[in-house]
Design an enzyme around this catalytic site. Sequence first.
Site, PDB file in Angstrom:
ATOM      1  N   HIS A 163      -8.314   3.519   4.087  1.00  0.00           N
ATOM      2  CA  HIS A 163      -8.522   4.069   5.432  1.00  0.00           C
ATOM      3  C   HIS A 163      -9.981   4.027   5.888  1.00  0.00           C
ATOM      4  O   HIS A 163     -10.262   4.091   7.068  1.00  0.00           O
ATOM      5  CB  HIS A 163      -8.080   5.531   5.473  1.00  0.00           C
TER       6      HIS A 163
ATOM      7  N   GLU B 115      -5.542   8.976  10.054  1.00  0.00           N
ATOM      8  CA  GLU B 115      -4.159   8.834  10.535  1.00  0.00           C
ATOM      9  C   GLU B 115      -3.910   9.620  11.815  1.00  0.00           C
ATOM     10  O   GLU B 115      -3.012   9.308  12.591  1.00  0.00           O
ATOM     11  CB  GLU B 115      -3.173   9.215   9.425  1.00  0.00           C
TER      12      GLU B 115
ATOM     13  N   CYS C  97     -11.376   3.271  -0.295  1.00  0.00           N
ATOM     14  CA  CYS C  97     -10.038   3.723   0.096  1.00  0.00           C
ATOM     15  C   CYS C  97      -9.667   2.933   1.350  1.00  0.00           C
ATOM     16  O   CYS C  97     -10.518   2.682   2.207  1.00  0.00           O
ATOM     17  CB  CYS C  97     -10.072   5.222   0.390  1.00  0.00           C
TER      18      CYS C  97
ATOM     19  N   ASP D  79       0.867  -1.181   0.000  1.00  0.00           N
ATOM     20  CA  ASP D  79       0.000   0.000   0.000  1.00  0.00           C
ATOM     21  C   ASP D  79       0.903   1.231   0.000  1.00  0.00           C
ATOM     22  O   ASP D  79       2.105   1.140   0.216  1.00  0.00           O
ATOM     23  CB  ASP D  79      -0.879  -0.014   1.271  1.00  0.00           C
ATOM     24  N   SER D  80       0.282   2.389  -0.182  1.00  0.00           N
ATOM     25  CA  SER D  80       1.034   3.638  -0.129  1.00  0.00           C
ATOM     26  C   SER D  80       1.496   3.960   1.293  1.00  0.00           C
ATOM     27  O   SER D  80       2.345   4.827   1.477  1.00  0.00           O
ATOM     28  CB  SER D  80       0.159   4.772  -0.650  1.00  0.00           C
TER      29      SER D  80
ATOM     30  N   CYS E 115      -3.846  -1.141  -2.010  1.00  0.00           N
ATOM     31  CA  CYS E 115      -4.171   0.279  -2.162  1.00  0.00           C
ATOM     32  C   CYS E 115      -5.172   0.448  -3.320  1.00  0.00           C
ATOM     33  O   CYS E 115      -4.938  -0.061  -4.426  1.00  0.00           O
ATOM     34  CB  CYS E 115      -2.867   1.010  -2.488  1.00  0.00           C
TER      35      CYS E 115
HETATM   36  N1  DGL Z   1      -4.076   3.798   0.141  1.00  0.00           N
HETATM   37  C1  DGL Z   1      -4.728   4.839  -0.607  1.00  0.00           C
HETATM   38  C2  DGL Z   1      -5.963   4.274  -1.312  1.00  0.00           C
HETATM   39  O1  DGL Z   1      -6.543   3.294  -0.907  1.00  0.00           O
HETATM   40  C3  DGL Z   1      -5.104   6.008   0.275  1.00  0.00           C
HETATM   41  C4  DGL Z   1      -3.944   6.836   0.752  1.00  0.00           C
HETATM   42  C5  DGL Z   1      -3.202   7.531  -0.377  1.00  0.00           C
HETATM   43  O2  DGL Z   1      -3.731   8.504  -0.960  1.00  0.00           O
HETATM   44  O3  DGL Z   1      -2.118   7.090  -0.695  1.00  0.00           O
HETATM   45  O4  DGL Z   1      -6.370   4.818  -2.303  1.00  0.00           O
END
Ligand code: DGL
Length: 271
Positions: free
Chosen positions: A186, A152, A184, A10-11, A73
């Site tokens: 989160h 976060e 997303c 993931d990011s 992600c």
């Molecule tokens: N992990 C990213 C997503 O699910 C969210 C956080 C980001 O913008 O990197 O799109």
Amino acid sequence: MNSAPIGVFDSGVGGLTVAREIMRQIPNEKIIYFGDTARVPYGSKSKETVTRFSKQIVRFLQTFEVKTIVVACNTASAFALDALEKEIDIPIIGVVKPGAKVATDVTRNGKIGVIATEATIGSRIYSKYIKELNKDVTIYGKACPLFCPLVEEGLWQDPVTDEIAKRYLTELIDIDIDTLILGCTHYPLIRSTVGKIMGEGVTLVNPAYETAKELKELLADNGLLNETPPALGENQYQFYVSDGAEKFKRFANSIIKYGILSAKTINIEEY
Ligand code: DGL
């Protein structure tokens, strides 16, 4: 091969919601997780950049001889999955398709909402997959860029989050959607806030849960499920990040309750 780990990336920290579901649903599996904490967020970056980053991460994960890769992600699934599929010869899945499939199955009035990053909404990827399954469904996308920082910061249940969620979600309530995809990584962590605002008539779809379910089927179909529980003292879950290992570790330990987790920093630009 069955005892080889699964690569998950993931990011940043968000993909831990996906890793957590994999731990719950297929508890024998080993996981190598990479969070690109130095280069987060992906949600405001271009397709070219996210694809380049994702390719580097896949090359890193392959050094562990992973048996499959989960793109945890949403933004990377939207932008890079096709390119990644062409590069590797092990199974790879993203989080978008499993969420899109379940949403198409559960909608009764054919109006599905998607909340996600600006990049995921702009890519129209959920619309594309849903329309392939049922062209009569209408999809309404809404970018919610403030949700990630709120999560976060730990403001999962907070008046500030309630207020911002109301502003984002009112238009979806007015359109009368009956299904909402938490598109997303989160957003499952603020599921109760979103659910309260949308009301009981709206089904929330969590792609993290659906992806773990699909992963289990994918491994079973390919004869890759690990039938053997991890040995005592074995390091079943390993976490790597590109920056801020301590901060990542704190967040990971607040949402994952499978022992104390630690994280190592690596230089992803070398891959
Ligand atoms: N992990 C990213 C997503 O699910 C969210 C956080 C980001 O913008 O990197 O799109």
